[in-house]
Design an enzyme around this catalytic site. Sequence first.
Site, mmCIF file in Angstrom:
data_model
loop_
_atom_site.group_PDB
_atom_site.id
_atom_site.type_symbol
_atom_site.label_atom_id
_atom_site.label_comp_id
_atom_site.label_asym_id
_atom_site.label_seq_id
_atom_site.Cartn_x
_atom_site.Cartn_y
_atom_site.Cartn_z
ATOM 1 N NE ARG A 142 47.092 49.888 0.630
ATOM 2 C CZ ARG A 142 46.975 49.065 -0.405
ATOM 3 N NH1 ARG A 142 47.579 49.314 -1.543
ATOM 4 N NH2 ARG A 142 46.255 47.967 -0.291
ATOM 5 C CG ASP B 221 75.294 55.126 -3.307
ATOM 6 O OD1 ASP B 221 74.316 54.903 -4.029
ATOM 7 O OD2 ASP B 221 75.777 54.288 -2.525
HETATM 8 O O1 F6P Z 1 77.352 51.951 -4.701
HETATM 9 C C1 F6P Z 1 76.249 52.043 -5.486
HETATM 10 C C2 F6P Z 1 75.185 51.045 -5.041
HETATM 11 O O2 F6P Z 1 74.135 51.164 -5.980
HETATM 12 C C3 F6P Z 1 74.685 51.256 -3.611
HETATM 13 O O3 F6P Z 1 73.748 52.274 -3.496
HETATM 14 C C4 F6P Z 1 74.144 49.895 -3.288
HETATM 15 O O4 F6P Z 1 74.178 49.640 -1.903
HETATM 16 C C5 F6P Z 1 75.080 48.978 -4.009
HETATM 17 O O5 F6P Z 1 75.647 49.714 -5.058
HETATM 18 C C6 F6P Z 1 74.401 47.735 -4.541
HETATM 19 O O6 F6P Z 1 75.377 46.936 -5.118
HETATM 20 P P1 F6P Z 1 75.080 45.606 -5.962
HETATM 21 O O7 F6P Z 1 74.548 46.032 -7.297
HETATM 22 O O8 F6P Z 1 76.398 44.951 -6.088
HETATM 23 O O9 F6P Z 1 74.062 44.818 -5.206
#
Ligand code: F6P
Length: 346
Positions: A161, A126
Amino acid sequence: MHIGILTGGGDCPGLNAVIRAVVRKAEKLNYRVTGIRNGWKGILENTTMELNRDSVSGILHRGGTILGTSRTNPYKMPDGEARVKQWFTDNAVDALIAIGGEDTLGVAAKLHLAGLKVIGVPKTIDNDLAGTDFTFGFDTSVNIAMEAIDRLHTTAESHNRIIVAEVMGRHAGWIALYAGLAGGADIILVPEEPFNIDVVCAKLRARHDRGKNFSIVVVSEGAKFETEGDEDGSFVLSSMEKDSFGHVRLGGIGAILATEIERRLGIETRSTVFGHIQRGGSPTAYDRVLGIRYGLHAIELVEAGRFGRMVALQGNKITDIDIADILGKMKYLDPDMYKLADVFTD
Ligand code: F6P
């Protein structure tokens, strides 16, 4: 010197580059390295593996983490801190390198305050961690998302689309903005700027009135409607269950947006969620090199006896900051950077 190393939180490409760099440099210093399996859980359960030159051979190009990871929070377990401290004593571990995001590093910071020798290495696709310009994993995710957006263009155009692509980004829109700009998205929606559905639809309408027969909208999973949704305007659909750091699972805004766009504009609209594909597979060269630089600096901090630090990238220099400095902070998109996208949206 005996060092423990763990990876916590969501995995990301480049973790193995850090582990390999730590082990290779440690070997030169005659340090022993123990890998802890599955994040903090591995300390609580004493599941470990010996790391040496052989065990880290051939891992540089591999995604994920050879150590495994989890979202276990020792501070949510009875006597968690005491159990971690006991593990250090029982295994004669002198120092720990914790590779993770804010949650993992938050635990590391508390353990440092409790007297343990800890170094943090920041990671998250992120790219929203404070104190460092970039985290490894981000560049790989952006490239995966960009390639997927390229592919959406041809199918969207063939079918006349609109396609809404939902990318990861819980609190900040780094992936959406970088992948959207690089992939030529027509609209980019990020958590930092709640969006107005009327404005989004007006922009799409104008584009189609000018003769374009397709559009690509990129939306962060954490993006918020200006006025709709739950009390802060965000949609939390995948699961209301919280992990041990208190996070709910996001996801679903792309589908809601696509339905609303089709309803208002009468243009066939589809949505797609890139999801964990953005976190899997081989890291880019940038992420491998950043991981290597972070890993080497982490072990230099151990050698120098400078604990309670987090390695960081500032400009193009690797440096380190107080690990506690990042807690409760978030690195949001620079609004000027987000404005760049306006040039391409109308
Ligand atoms: O923090 C990184 C991340 O990939 C976020 O972008 C996402 O919301 C989250 O982890 C998803 O986490 P998990 O793999 O536990 O569902």
